[in-house]
Design a protein around this motif. Structure first.
Motif, PDB file in Angstrom:
ATOM      1  N   SER A 143      10.164   1.432   1.904  1.00 15.95           N
ATOM      2  CA  SER A 143       9.367   1.842   3.058  1.00 15.95           C
ATOM      3  C   SER A 143       8.417   0.727   3.492  1.00 15.95           C
ATOM      4  CB  SER A 143       8.577   3.103   2.712  1.00 15.95           C
ATOM      5  OG  SER A 143       7.736   3.491   3.785  1.00 15.95           O
ATOM      6  N   LEU A 144       7.788   0.064   2.531  1.00 17.36           N
ATOM      7  CA  LEU A 144       6.853  -1.020   2.830  1.00 17.36           C
ATOM      8  C   LEU A 144       7.552  -2.167   3.547  1.00 17.36           C
ATOM      9  CD1 LEU A 144       3.926  -2.169   2.280  1.00 17.36           C
ATOM     10  CD2 LEU A 144       4.939  -3.247   0.248  1.00 17.36           C
ATOM     11  N   ILE A 145       8.687  -2.606   3.011  1.00 13.78           N
ATOM     12  CA  ILE A 145       9.415  -3.730   3.609  1.00 13.78           C
ATOM     13  C   ILE A 145       9.974  -3.345   4.970  1.00 13.78           C
ATOM     14  CG2 ILE A 145      11.447  -5.206   3.362  1.00 13.78           C
ATOM     15  CD1 ILE A 145      10.950  -5.195   0.340  1.00 13.78           C
ATOM     16  N   SER A 146      10.508  -2.138   5.081  1.00 12.16           N
ATOM     17  CA  SER A 146      11.103  -1.694   6.343  1.00 12.16           C
ATOM     18  C   SER A 146      10.062  -1.633   7.453  1.00 12.16           C
ATOM     19  CB  SER A 146      11.760  -0.329   6.177  1.00 12.16           C
ATOM     20  OG  SER A 146      12.818  -0.376   5.243  1.00 12.16           O
ATOM     21  N   ASN A 147       8.897  -1.076   7.149  1.00 11.29           N
ATOM     22  CA  ASN A 147       7.878  -0.866   8.177  1.00 11.29           C
ATOM     23  C   ASN A 147       7.114  -2.134   8.536  1.00 11.29           C
ATOM     24  OD1 ASN A 147       8.485   1.879   8.322  1.00 11.29           O
ATOM     25  ND2 ASN A 147       6.995   2.417   6.747  1.00 11.29           N
ATOM     26  N   VAL A 187      21.381 -21.050   0.186  1.00  9.99           N
ATOM     27  CA  VAL A 187      20.094 -20.396   0.386  1.00  9.99           C
ATOM     28  C   VAL A 187      19.040 -20.892  -0.599  1.00  9.99           C
ATOM     29  CG1 VAL A 187      21.090 -18.261   1.323  1.00  9.99           C
ATOM     30  CG2 VAL A 187      20.714 -18.485  -1.125  1.00  9.99           C
ATOM     31  N   ASN A 188      17.793 -20.647  -0.231  1.00 12.42           N
ATOM     32  CA  ASN A 188      16.635 -20.922  -1.073  1.00 12.42           C
ATOM     33  C   ASN A 188      16.137 -19.566  -1.592  1.00 12.42           C
ATOM     34  OD1 ASN A 188      14.208 -21.668  -2.198  1.00 12.42           O
ATOM     35  ND2 ASN A 188      13.371 -22.597  -0.356  1.00 12.42           N
ATOM     36  N   VAL A 189      16.078 -19.390  -2.911  1.00 11.95           N
ATOM     37  CA  VAL A 189      15.794 -18.088  -3.521  1.00 11.95           C
ATOM     38  C   VAL A 189      14.426 -18.103  -4.208  1.00 11.95           C
ATOM     39  CG1 VAL A 189      16.633 -16.286  -5.078  1.00 11.95           C
ATOM     40  CG2 VAL A 189      18.271 -17.831  -3.959  1.00 11.95           C
ATOM     41  N   THR A 190      13.626 -17.067  -3.961  1.00 14.60           N
ATOM     42  CA  THR A 190      12.343 -16.887  -4.637  1.00 14.60           C
ATOM     43  C   THR A 190      12.183 -15.404  -4.978  1.00 14.60           C
ATOM     44  OG1 THR A 190      11.323 -18.754  -3.474  1.00 14.60           O
ATOM     45  CG2 THR A 190       9.830 -17.158  -4.431  1.00 14.60           C
ATOM     46  N   GLY A 191      11.415 -15.103  -6.030  1.00 17.73           N
ATOM     47  CA  GLY A 191      11.259 -13.722  -6.465  1.00 17.73           C
ATOM     48  C   GLY A 191       9.820 -13.243  -6.455  1.00 17.73           C
ATOM     49  N   TRP A 192       9.646 -11.950  -6.226  1.00 15.05           N
ATOM     50  CA  TRP A 192       8.330 -11.313  -6.258  1.00 15.05           C
ATOM     51  C   TRP A 192       8.416  -9.999  -7.038  1.00 15.05           C
ATOM     52  CZ3 TRP A 192       9.749 -14.229  -2.111  1.00 15.05           C
ATOM     53  CH2 TRP A 192       8.803 -15.160  -1.623  1.00 15.05           C
ATOM     54  N   THR A 193       7.417  -9.742  -7.859  1.00 13.65           N
ATOM     55  CA  THR A 193       7.225  -8.423  -8.446  1.00 13.65           C
ATOM     56  C   THR A 193       6.000  -7.819  -7.787  1.00 13.65           C
ATOM     57  OG1 THR A 193       8.200  -8.991 -10.588  1.00 13.65           O
ATOM     58  CG2 THR A 193       6.683  -7.127 -10.532  1.00 13.65           C
ATOM     59  N   VAL A 194       6.181  -6.680  -7.117  1.00 17.67           N
ATOM     60  CA  VAL A 194       5.074  -6.025  -6.426  1.00 17.67           C
ATOM     61  C   VAL A 194       4.526  -4.907  -7.308  1.00 17.67           C
ATOM     62  CG1 VAL A 194       6.689  -4.521  -5.160  1.00 17.67           C
ATOM     63  CG2 VAL A 194       4.335  -4.796  -4.350  1.00 17.67           C
ATOM     64  N   ILE A 195       3.205  -4.855  -7.430  1.00 19.56           N
ATOM     65  CA  ILE A 195       2.545  -3.802  -8.197  1.00 19.56           C
ATOM     66  C   ILE A 195       1.969  -2.783  -7.222  1.00 19.56           C
ATOM     67  CG2 ILE A 195       0.753  -3.244  -9.862  1.00 19.56           C
ATOM     68  CD1 ILE A 195       0.976  -6.028 -10.955  1.00 19.56           C
ATOM     69  N   HIS A 196       2.464  -1.564  -7.281  1.00 17.78           N
ATOM     70  CA  HIS A 196       1.974  -0.497  -6.427  1.00 17.78           C
ATOM     71  C   HIS A 196       0.819   0.230  -7.104  1.00 17.78           C
ATOM     72  CE1 HIS A 196       5.148  -0.933  -3.514  1.00 17.78           C
ATOM     73  NE2 HIS A 196       6.080  -0.770  -4.434  1.00 17.78           N
ATOM     74  N   ASN A 242      -0.215  -8.314  -0.344  1.00 18.61           N
ATOM     75  CA  ASN A 242       0.193  -9.702  -0.523  1.00 18.61           C
ATOM     76  C   ASN A 242       1.708  -9.862  -0.448  1.00 18.61           C
ATOM     77  OD1 ASN A 242      -2.231 -11.075  -0.702  1.00 18.61           O
ATOM     78  ND2 ASN A 242      -2.448 -10.727  -2.905  1.00 18.61           N
ATOM     79  N   LEU A 243       2.456  -8.843  -0.876  1.00 17.95           N
ATOM     80  CA  LEU A 243       3.913  -8.923  -0.760  1.00 17.95           C
ATOM     81  C   LEU A 243       4.310  -9.049   0.705  1.00 17.95           C
ATOM     82  CD1 LEU A 243       6.745  -8.708  -2.114  1.00 17.95           C
ATOM     83  CD2 LEU A 243       6.671  -6.277  -1.535  1.00 17.95           C
ATOM     84  N   VAL A 244       3.743  -8.203   1.552  1.00 14.24           N
ATOM     85  CA  VAL A 244       4.064  -8.254   2.980  1.00 14.24           C
ATOM     86  C   VAL A 244       3.738  -9.625   3.554  1.00 14.24           C
ATOM     87  CG1 VAL A 244       3.416  -7.348   5.248  1.00 14.24           C
ATOM     88  CG2 VAL A 244       3.811  -5.776   3.343  1.00 14.24           C
TER      89      VAL A 244
END
Length: 313
Positions: A155-159, A240-249, A282-284
């Motif tokens: 929902s966060l990424i979509s919106n 592609v250039n790949v990077t990762g994120w862990t989001v804490i809700h 911060n993820l957004v």
């Protein structure tokens, strides 16, 4: 101050290099600079950005016109290359104000283009779909908390991300390359790919040192996303250039919580790591910056999207 290099200089190729020569030079430079192989993360980012630009004919042409490439002056001088925040494509990811709004100025372009007589690597209907897959059970039992936080991330990424990046495509629940695990979410735009995992943690004071997450001084082990990022980078190199994120809700739904303190060099905007730990706000911000400032963020990379869809449940 160190002299800024052109993308051609970063890859070590002449300005009239062929596409195959650029690709070969990128593979060599990427292996040499990749952090997992003992290389420098900042140099790896420069190498990746150079290939993102020079490996795409349209982006390379724009770079040559605007930043002193083949059409540079006869004196041989060269202007500074664009930074990660000034994409050669001219796409505007937006000036983010307090409302978090953004201006996207380009409609998606599909590469390769859908043309008569050409068999596409993925059907157009699937390529046009913005979100693929939903949180699902894994095995006989389903963890309600995991499904809840995955749905919250979708929902966060979509919106807040897909709404301002028309070419971005979100694929949920893909097999983690190299093992039997999964990556919660993969977000693709142009030639950049973000892998995202999530955690739901109680309120508290958190600190991330680049390796370990601490809450009130006690270590918490976040999802092991780094192996998936490295393996995906290896599999998709040099596309592609790949990077990762862990989001804490946060349990209360506040996008700005929990507050996370960062050790020097472990900040979300730092290029010294291939994975980052962030709260929702911060993820957004970081996804918009990472995906929206690539040389061709308006491109739907159809072959890579097809490979991601092949890794779903």
């Amino acid at each position: 101050m160190a002299e800024r290099r052109t993308h051609y200089e970063v890859l070590g190729v002449p300005q009239n290099a062929t596409h195959d020569e650029i690709k070969t030079a990128y593979r060599r430079a990427a292996r040499r600079t990749h952090p997992d192989h003992g290389g420098d993360a900042d140099e790896f980012r420069r190498v990746s950005l150079a290939y993102e630009t020079l490996g795409d004919p349209a982006a390379r042409s724009s770079y040559d016109r605007n930043y002193g490439g083949l059409s540079g002056s006869s004196t041989g001088t060269t202007t500074s290359p664009p930074s990660a925040a000034t994409p050669a494509s001219g796409f505007t990811a937006g000036a983010h104000g307090s409302s978090g709004t953004s201006r996207a100025t380009r409609t998606p372009t599909y590469v390769p283009a859908y043309q008569d007589g050409v068999v596409p690597p993925l059907g157009r209907e699937l390529a046009e779909q913005r979100v693929h897959g939903t949180p699902r059970k894994r095995g006989l039992f389903s963890a309600h908390a995991r499904l809840q936080r995955e749905a919250q991330t979708i929902s966060l990424i979509s919106n807040q991300v897909l709404s301002v990046l028309p070419a971005a495509r979100l694929v949920n629940g893909i097999h983690s390359p190299g093992d039997r695990g999964f990556v919660d979410h993969a977000l693709l735009a142009g030639y950049r790919l973000a892998l995202v995992d999530s955690m739901l943690l109680p309120e508290g004071i958190y600190r991330w040192d680049g390796q370990t997450l601490f809450r009130d001084g006690k270590p918490i082990r976040p999802p092991r996303l780094s192996p998936a990022v490295s393996k995906m980078q290896e599999l998709l190199m040099p596309e592609v250039n790949v990077t990762g994120w862990t989001v804490i809700h946060s349990p209360n739904g506040n996008l700005h919580e929990p507050v996370i303190d960062y050790a020097r060099g472990a900040e979300p905007s730092s290029s010294s790591s291939l994975t980052h730990v962030v709260n929702s706000a911060n993820l957004v911000r970081e996804l918009k910056m990472f995906l929206g400032t690539g040389p061709t963020p308006n491109v739907v990379n159809v072959p890579v999207l097809g490979r991601l869809l092949g890794g779903m449940y």
